[in-house]
Write an enzyme that holds these catalytic residues in place. Structure first.
Site, PDB file in Angstrom:
ATOM      1  N   LYS A  66       4.495-114.204  50.566  1.00 58.59           N
ATOM      2  CA  LYS A  66       4.964-115.141  51.601  1.00 58.59           C
ATOM      3  C   LYS A  66       4.849-114.467  52.968  1.00 58.59           C
ATOM      4  O   LYS A  66       5.147-113.270  53.091  1.00 58.59           O
ATOM      5  CB  LYS A  66       6.416-115.502  51.279  1.00 58.59           C
ATOM      6  CG  LYS A  66       7.062-116.542  52.187  1.00 58.59           C
ATOM      7  CD  LYS A  66       8.475-116.832  51.673  1.00 58.59           C
ATOM      8  CE  LYS A  66       9.204-117.885  52.490  1.00 58.59           C
ATOM      9  NZ  LYS A  66      10.539-118.192  51.922  1.00 58.59           N
ATOM     10  N   SER A 141      11.443-122.981  51.151  1.00 57.22           N
ATOM     11  CA  SER A 141      10.434-122.641  52.144  1.00 57.22           C
ATOM     12  C   SER A 141       9.224-121.894  51.570  1.00 57.22           C
ATOM     13  O   SER A 141       8.193-121.830  52.222  1.00 57.22           O
ATOM     14  CB  SER A 141      11.073-121.805  53.256  1.00 57.22           C
ATOM     15  OG  SER A 141      11.583-120.598  52.728  1.00 57.22           O
ATOM     16  N   SER A 165      14.882-121.146  48.308  1.00 56.63           N
ATOM     17  CA  SER A 165      13.484-121.233  48.733  1.00 56.63           C
ATOM     18  C   SER A 165      12.437-120.748  47.736  1.00 56.63           C
ATOM     19  O   SER A 165      11.256-121.001  47.924  1.00 56.63           O
ATOM     20  CB  SER A 165      13.287-120.468  50.031  1.00 56.63           C
ATOM     21  OG  SER A 165      13.619-121.298  51.095  1.00 56.63           O
TER      22      SER A 165
HETATM   23  N1  GLN Z   1      16.612-125.034  52.358  1.00 62.38           N
HETATM   24  C1  GLN Z   1      17.356-123.837  52.651  1.00 62.38           C
HETATM   25  C2  GLN Z   1      17.367-123.595  54.137  1.00 62.38           C
HETATM   26  O1  GLN Z   1      16.664-124.261  54.836  1.00 62.38           O
HETATM   27  C3  GLN Z   1      16.790-122.698  51.892  1.00 62.38           C
HETATM   28  C4  GLN Z   1      15.937-121.791  52.659  1.00 62.38           C
HETATM   29  C5  GLN Z   1      15.618-120.479  51.986  1.00 62.38           C
HETATM   30  O2  GLN Z   1      16.022-120.207  50.868  1.00 62.38           O
HETATM   31  N2  GLN Z   1      14.910-119.627  52.726  1.00 62.38           N
HETATM   32  O3  GLN Z   1      18.094-122.756  54.621  1.00 62.38           O
END
Ligand code: GLN
Length: 507
Positions: A66, A141, A165
């Protein structure tokens, strides 16, 4: 080690998929196959790190990372305009350990800017589509990593999981997503979003693969003081190799009960904060209700796990209903502090001119950050402003402690807790999809493992209405081996279905 980790015919396969899904921000077709980093890395997996029958290694396997995790020689855009041209001068410990184990980084994957989002659509750089249906999001994400694995472009990929994410995009794309115990994997080289919540995690084509990668990555690291070794007595990360797994006691969270308890939270809050809170609360309760296809897959997974010989019990985690507000309070508070470093001076694209340093910082951040990132920085400074910590931040920390206590209580009676990953399958963009508010409210099943620091594993339960649906197991600290065993047992009787045009290149 083979000369190239990319097999014959792979180039055309990659091009065909990438034109459809756009998982990668950067791809290296001639990756350097050298374990040059080996001598820089010392593994220290701890007492439980010497498994009885070691999982297969990662030697010779390509993997993707990532684009908020540092790999020397690659970019480190974090999906942001601000860092679009940044090249990383160093490599994250987790990546270096995999390289030392003989795995090779082939590319960097797309993400919601700085990991903030649930769709990958909040990337400032490109759009990633779901391999099952290109009209739908890949999730986020870590959507690029999940899409790349689901399409067979890499056998595994790294993501970061702050509130779901890794697990949510894995569920949307039909692959395995592991969020390790907080501190099990070094965060050195992960660009921080919310440091106390996040871990580097793994998206993989199978549970066995996730186990192999995790076995190589984990362990203490002098460059991340929050790392801890697995304690003696933690479930081993042994390879099952087709052996039936041990029968476990699995607690089942009732998604319907949790969704309905959110209605009472709305009423509680509205007594203090008025009509607006009641409306928002009702909307959050609605967003938590499982889509029928997801509910069906969840029931199917329960039946299948029972058929495998596991014992299932209903369990209650009452404080989970406060999880999302607590998560977004803590995550935005930490984000506002962590993202302060991007000022156009130390990091970030610098404006052409400015009258003074303040204006330079204003301009760099104003032009560099997307709207969601700005919103979260503002929310973070709001909940932390002087005189108000009691009302938001400290309250969120108390909820966090309550969630941890709830899990500790339940996990003293069962080996793991089964719950959905996300209330919906992969959703559409725009109007037809989920509102930004509903996307956040729908984090309720994933963000609690981050608040509690516990390991959680999403694995494919099956296909419903043409799309994959995952389910999730949450376990006690350092019980990754146990969670992976259950998932591997499930996979053995319920082989993972792959999207059309998928080719299995990796052994
Ligand atoms: N949807 C969550 C957020 O926007 C998870 C994001 C993540 O795990 N990086 O914070």
């Amino acid at each position: 080690m083979p000369q190239s980790v990319l097999p014959d015919g792979f180039d055309a396969y990659l091009d065909a998929w990438e034109a459809k899904i756009g998982a990668f921000i950067e791809f290296d077709r001639n990756p350097a196959v050298a374990a040059a980093t080996a001598e820089r890395v010392t593994s220290s997996a701890g007492p439980a790190g010497a498994p009885a029958s070691a999982p297969a290694g990662v030697a010779g396997l390509p993997f993707a990372v990532k684009d908020n995790i540092a790999v020397e020689g690659f970019g480190l855009s974090c999906g942001s305009r601000l860092l679009e041209n940044l090249r990383s001068p160093y490599t994250a410990t987790a990546v270096a350990r995999l390289q030392a184990g003989g795995a090779v980084v082939v590319g960097k994957t797309n993400l919601d800017e700085f990991g903030m989002g649930s769709s990958c659509d909040l990337s400032a750089l490109k759009r990633t589509n779901n391999p099952w249906n290109q009209e739908l999001v890949a999730g986020g994400s870590s959507g690029g990593s999940a899409a790349a694995v689901a399409a067979g472009l890499v056998p595994f990929a790294l993501g970061s999981d702050t509130g779901g994410s890794v697990r949510q995009p894995a569920s949307f794309c039909g692959v395995v997503g592991l969020k390790p115990t907080y501190g099990a994997v070094s965060r050195f080289g992960l660009v921080a979003y919310a440091s106390s919540l996040e871990t580097i995690g793994i998206v993989a084509d199978t549970a066995a693969r996730a186990r192999s990668a995790f076995a190589v990555m984990r362990g203490t690291d002098g460059r991340d003081q929050t790392t801890v070794a697995a304690p003696a007595g933690a479930p081993p990360l042994r390879a099952l190799g087709g052996e039936p797994c041990v029968k476990r006691r699995i607690g089942v969270l009732s998604p319907a009960a949790l969704a309905s308890s959110l209605g009472s939270v709305a009423e509680e809050v509205s007594a203090v904060d008025g009509e607006g809170a009641l409306k928002a609360g009702a909307e959050a309760a609605k967003a938590a209700v499982l889509e029928p296809e997801v509910a069906r897959a969840f029931e199917r997974a329960k039946a299948e796990l029972r058929a495998l010989g596991h014992e299932l019990f209903d369990v209650q985690l009452p404080s989970l209903k406060y999880g999302v507000p607590a998560y977004y309070t803590i995550a935005t508070a930490e984000a506002s502090a962590n993202l302060a470093r991007f000022d156009g001076i130390r990091y970030g694209k610098r404006p052409d001119w400015a009258e003074n340093p303040e204006e330079l910082i204003d301009k760099a951040r104003g032009a560099g950050f997307g709207a969601e990132v700005k919103l979260r920085i503002l929310l973070g400074t709001f909940v932390l402003r002087s005189g108000f910590q009691d009302r938001y931040y400290l309250r969120a920390q108390r909820i966090r402690a309550g969630i941890r206590r709830d899990f500790d209580r339940v996990l003293s009676g069962v080996d793991s807790v089964l719950m959905p990953v996300f209330p919906t399958r992969a959703f559409a963009r725009g109007e037809a999809g989920l509102s930004p508010f509903a996307q956040k409210a729908a984090d309720l099943f994933t963000c609690c493992a981050n608040l509690a620091g516990l390991p959680a594993l999403a694995f494919p339960a099956g296909i419903e209405g043409g799309l994959p649906v995952g389910v999730q197991l949450v376990g006690a600290s350092f019980s990754e081996g146990l969670l992976l065993d259950i998932a591997e047992g499930y996979e053995a009787v319920h082989p993972t279905v792959r999207p059309e045009a998928y080719k299995a290149f990796w052994r």
